[in-house]
Design an enzyme around this catalytic site. Structure first.
Site, PDB file in Angstrom:
ATOM      1  N   THR A  54      -1.778   7.144 -13.765  1.00  0.00           N
ATOM      2  CA  THR A  54      -3.375   6.618 -13.880  1.00  0.00           C
ATOM      3  C   THR A  54      -4.323   7.511 -14.636  1.00  0.00           C
ATOM      4  O   THR A  54      -4.201   8.670 -14.466  1.00  0.00           O
ATOM      5  CB  THR A  54      -3.385   6.419 -12.261  1.00  0.00           C
ATOM      6  OG1 THR A  54      -2.359   5.840 -11.757  1.00  0.00           O
ATOM      7  CG2 THR A  54      -5.160   6.247 -12.026  1.00  0.00           C
ATOM      8  N   ASP A 110      -6.376  -1.747 -14.384  1.00  0.00           N
ATOM      9  CA  ASP A 110      -6.218  -1.933 -12.683  1.00  0.00           C
ATOM     10  C   ASP A 110      -7.895  -1.969 -12.460  1.00  0.00           C
ATOM     11  O   ASP A 110      -8.710  -1.054 -12.312  1.00  0.00           O
ATOM     12  CB  ASP A 110      -5.519  -0.702 -12.052  1.00  0.00           C
ATOM     13  CG  ASP A 110      -5.497  -1.028 -10.486  1.00  0.00           C
ATOM     14  OD1 ASP A 110      -6.333  -2.259 -10.236  1.00  0.00           O
ATOM     15  OD2 ASP A 110      -5.143  -0.318  -9.889  1.00  0.00           O
ATOM     16  N   GLU A 117      -4.519  -5.600 -13.252  1.00  0.00           N
ATOM     17  CA  GLU A 117      -3.981  -5.737 -11.817  1.00  0.00           C
ATOM     18  C   GLU A 117      -5.470  -5.726 -10.917  1.00  0.00           C
ATOM     19  O   GLU A 117      -6.478  -5.301 -11.298  1.00  0.00           O
ATOM     20  CB  GLU A 117      -3.486  -3.979 -11.599  1.00  0.00           C
ATOM     21  CG  GLU A 117      -3.125  -4.003 -10.234  1.00  0.00           C
ATOM     22  CD  GLU A 117      -2.291  -2.597  -9.985  1.00  0.00           C
ATOM     23  OE1 GLU A 117      -1.921  -2.053 -11.074  1.00  0.00           O
ATOM     24  OE2 GLU A 117      -2.333  -2.052  -9.022  1.00  0.00           O
ATOM     25  N   ARG A 158     -13.006   4.177  -4.484  1.00  0.00           N
ATOM     26  CA  ARG A 158     -13.086   5.635  -3.903  1.00  0.00           C
ATOM     27  C   ARG A 158     -12.803   6.745  -5.004  1.00  0.00           C
ATOM     28  O   ARG A 158     -12.452   6.721  -6.055  1.00  0.00           O
ATOM     29  CB  ARG A 158     -11.815   5.830  -2.764  1.00  0.00           C
ATOM     30  CG  ARG A 158     -10.530   5.368  -3.279  1.00  0.00           C
ATOM     31  CD  ARG A 158      -9.632   5.619  -2.386  1.00  0.00           C
ATOM     32  NE  ARG A 158      -8.264   5.105  -2.811  1.00  0.00           N
ATOM     33  CZ  ARG A 158      -7.139   5.996  -2.371  1.00  0.00           C
ATOM     34  NH1 ARG A 158      -7.177   6.521  -1.403  1.00  0.00           N
ATOM     35  NH2 ARG A 158      -5.997   5.518  -3.030  1.00  0.00           N
ATOM     36  N   LYS A 198       4.298  -2.018  -2.715  1.00  0.00           N
ATOM     37  CA  LYS A 198       3.806  -0.556  -2.144  1.00  0.00           C
ATOM     38  C   LYS A 198       4.497  -0.387  -0.906  1.00  0.00           C
ATOM     39  O   LYS A 198       4.019  -1.204  -0.066  1.00  0.00           O
ATOM     40  CB  LYS A 198       2.374  -0.084  -2.200  1.00  0.00           C
ATOM     41  CG  LYS A 198       1.841  -0.018  -3.569  1.00  0.00           C
ATOM     42  CD  LYS A 198       0.317   0.321  -3.761  1.00  0.00           C
ATOM     43  CE  LYS A 198      -0.192   0.360  -5.033  1.00  0.00           C
ATOM     44  NZ  LYS A 198      -1.727   0.238  -5.151  1.00  0.00           N
ATOM     45  N   ASP A 254       3.261   7.736  -9.918  1.00  0.00           N
ATOM     46  CA  ASP A 254       2.434   8.765 -10.475  1.00  0.00           C
ATOM     47  C   ASP A 254       1.928   9.913  -9.462  1.00  0.00           C
ATOM     48  O   ASP A 254       1.477  10.763  -9.925  1.00  0.00           O
ATOM     49  CB  ASP A 254       1.562   8.622 -11.469  1.00  0.00           C
ATOM     50  CG  ASP A 254       0.324   7.938 -10.807  1.00  0.00           C
ATOM     51  OD1 ASP A 254       0.515   7.499  -9.851  1.00  0.00           O
ATOM     52  OD2 ASP A 254      -0.765   7.653 -11.696  1.00  0.00           O
ATOM     53  N   ASP A 282      -2.186  -6.873  -6.221  1.00  0.00           N
ATOM     54  CA  ASP A 282      -1.941  -5.750  -5.683  1.00  0.00           C
ATOM     55  C   ASP A 282      -2.345  -5.847  -4.170  1.00  0.00           C
ATOM     56  O   ASP A 282      -1.828  -6.026  -3.084  1.00  0.00           O
ATOM     57  CB  ASP A 282      -2.428  -4.552  -6.309  1.00  0.00           C
ATOM     58  CG  ASP A 282      -2.061  -3.067  -5.602  1.00  0.00           C
ATOM     59  OD1 ASP A 282      -1.282  -2.940  -4.603  1.00  0.00           O
ATOM     60  OD2 ASP A 282      -2.974  -1.967  -5.959  1.00  0.00           O
ATOM     61  N   CYS A 304       2.399   3.309  -5.864  1.00  0.00           N
ATOM     62  CA  CYS A 304       2.255   4.240  -4.433  1.00  0.00           C
ATOM     63  C   CYS A 304       0.674   4.399  -4.443  1.00  0.00           C
ATOM     64  O   CYS A 304      -0.219   4.179  -5.100  1.00  0.00           O
ATOM     65  CB  CYS A 304       2.836   5.537  -4.737  1.00  0.00           C
ATOM     66  SG  CYS A 304       2.263   6.300  -6.289  1.00  0.00           S
ATOM     67  N   LYS A 362      -8.016   2.663 -14.828  1.00  0.00           N
ATOM     68  CA  LYS A 362      -8.750   2.331 -13.720  1.00  0.00           C
ATOM     69  C   LYS A 362     -10.253   1.855 -14.393  1.00  0.00           C
ATOM     70  O   LYS A 362     -10.883   2.701 -15.084  1.00  0.00           O
ATOM     71  CB  LYS A 362      -8.956   3.413 -12.871  1.00  0.00           C
ATOM     72  CG  LYS A 362      -7.765   3.532 -11.918  1.00  0.00           C
ATOM     73  CD  LYS A 362      -7.337   2.739 -11.020  1.00  0.00           C
ATOM     74  CE  LYS A 362      -6.032   3.167 -10.092  1.00  0.00           C
ATOM     75  NZ  LYS A 362      -5.717   2.207  -9.173  1.00  0.00           N
ATOM     76  N   LYS A 403      -1.920   3.551 -16.942  1.00  0.00           N
ATOM     77  CA  LYS A 403      -2.718   2.734 -16.028  1.00  0.00           C
ATOM     78  C   LYS A 403      -4.177   3.156 -15.997  1.00  0.00           C
ATOM     79  O   LYS A 403      -4.480   4.227 -15.531  1.00  0.00           O
ATOM     80  CB  LYS A 403      -1.900   2.629 -14.894  1.00  0.00           C
ATOM     81  CG  LYS A 403      -2.862   1.612 -13.656  1.00  0.00           C
ATOM     82  CD  LYS A 403      -1.739   1.123 -12.831  1.00  0.00           C
ATOM     83  CE  LYS A 403      -2.479   1.440 -11.464  1.00  0.00           C
ATOM     84  NZ  LYS A 403      -1.791   0.635 -10.227  1.00  0.00           N
ATOM     85  N   ASP A 452       4.633   2.461 -10.880  1.00  0.00           N
ATOM     86  CA  ASP A 452       3.478   3.161 -11.104  1.00  0.00           C
ATOM     87  C   ASP A 452       3.491   4.351 -10.191  1.00  0.00           C
ATOM     88  O   ASP A 452       3.107   4.098  -9.266  1.00  0.00           O
ATOM     89  CB  ASP A 452       2.567   2.132 -10.841  1.00  0.00           C
ATOM     90  CG  ASP A 452       1.205   2.641 -10.624  1.00  0.00           C
ATOM     91  OD1 ASP A 452       0.584   3.852 -11.156  1.00  0.00           O
ATOM     92  OD2 ASP A 452       0.429   2.150  -9.854  1.00  0.00           O
TER      93      ASP A 452
HETATM   94 MG   LIG Z   1      -3.714  -1.137  -7.921  1.00  0.00          MG
END
Ligand SMILES: [Mg+2]
Length: 362
Positions: free
Chosen positions: A135, A190, A218, A24, A267, A322, A243, A295, A162, A160, A320
């Site tokens: 991130t 991730d 991840e 997303r 989370k 952030d 996750d 989160c 993406k 981290k 994580d």
């Molecule tokens: Mg994740």
């Protein structure tokens, strides 16, 4: 301390930059907030982001679950009866983990205020501060390199990254970032379910062959593909972090017993709050598995509750958290201090936040 009312509101905070993953793109933190009012006049606060693509929750579903199911079940209960409250919260409606998380953290906030202590001390008191990663959204390589360098210049030593939208092209992304930031910055990757099991093994092995020194990868494969994740975990040296595959303590037991991941990402929005998250901590500790706490796109309100859990339990070795750093404004008063990578607890009772930017509660 008796629960007199549970009220729902909304907050909206702009992100400093759009947040992009394999699932997303988001430009605002647009969340439901909760306040639980006690007969003493004290208030506990909670928050739930409507993360439809991960938890299935929307603003409407979160608000409805709280107003129609949770509120009538908890009003009149004594905050000291934390165990009884949690049993009712988790049995009055199935799933709806974000709604449960918002109410759970507000109850824990009140419970800790009842005993006059900061929440993290009552959860175990393992530490008073920790460092979080930040991130780096998935974007063209040049932009990701620039974002990584910017984060490092702000003091972040764990990034981290993406990925998951570009198959084996992701190796070049990570290699470019490693080259730019040098050897001393920790890199987490991730994929947000973006790879197939075989692609995952190929990509992670390529990163290993090129000595990119990745701390963990991840959720490489689809959330429900536990066999696929086990396939990956057994074929690479890089630790695999589950996750989206782990919501509940039962999920954690299943993943750990099958050797489907090396690490678990907790989370609050997946577990339905602190009460269930503590069970995952216990399960992980029993098996010698370390946890990360993460989160969704959340403001400082709910991330502060997660920070208390992080400081409560030593089995949570990676953070994580952030969310507050990604927002362009901080309209909250009190609570843990988020100074870029460093998060330091305050000694205020409860979670510690005293002012919430929401004008209409109902
Ligand atoms: Mg994740």
């Amino acid at each position: 301390m008796i629960i007199r009312d549970i009220q729902v509101g909304e907050i909206s905070l702009p992100l400093a930059r759009p947040f992009k993953t394999a699932l997303r793109t988001v430009e605002h933190v647009d969340d439901i907030v909760v306040r639980v009012v006690a007969d003493t006049g004290e208030v506990g606060y909670g928050e739930a982001p409507p993360t439809a693509v991960i938890t299935g929750d929307t603003k409407g579903s979160v608000a409805c679950a709280i107003r129609e199911f949770i509120r009538p079940n908890l009003i009149g209960m004594d905050v000291e009866d934390l165990d009884g409250i949690m049993k009712r919260l988790h049995s009055c409606i199935l799933k709806n983990t974000s709604a449960k998380a918002a109410v759970d953290m507000a109850i824990y906030d009140l419970w800790a205020k009842r005993w006059g202590a900061p929440l993290y001390k009552l959860l175990g008191g393992a530490r008073t501060s920790f460092r979080t990663d930040i991130t780096i959204s998935v974007n063209p390589i040049d932009e990701m390199v620039a974002d990584a360098l910017d984060a490092v210049s702000r003091g972040y030593d764990i990034l981290k990254i993406k990925v998951g939208k570009d198959g084996t092209g992701d190796v070049e992304r990570i290699a470019a970032i490693r080259e730019a930031v040098g050897p001393d910055v920790q890199l987490r990757v991730d994929a947000n379910q973006g790879w197939t099991p075989k692609q995952s093994v190929a990509i992670i092995s390529a990163m290993e062959d090129r000595n990119l020194n990745i701390e963990l990868v991840e959720q490489p494969v689809k959330a429900h593909d536990i066999a696929g994740m086990q396939f990956v975990t057994s074929r690479v040296y890089t630790p695999i972090l589950a996750d989206e595959s782990v919501f509940s303590p039962a999920d954690a037991i299943d993943i750990i017993q099958k050797g489907a991941a090396d690490l678990i990402n907790i989370k609050l929005m997946k577990t339905g709050g602190i009460h269930q998250a503590l069970k995952i901590c216990d399960v992980a500790e029993l098996y010698g598995v370390e946890c990360m706490i993460g989160c969704m796109l959340e403001s400082k309100l709910s991330v502060s509750a997660a920070a208390h859990l992080c400081c409560g339990r030593s089995v949570i070795t990676k953070a994580d958290l952030d969310g507050p750093s990604l927002c362009s404004v901080d309209p909250f008063t009190g609570g843990p201090v988020f100074e870029e990578a460093l998060v330091t607890m305050s000694e205020a009772p409860g979670v510690g936040l005293s002012a919430i930017p929401c004008e209409h509660w109902s």
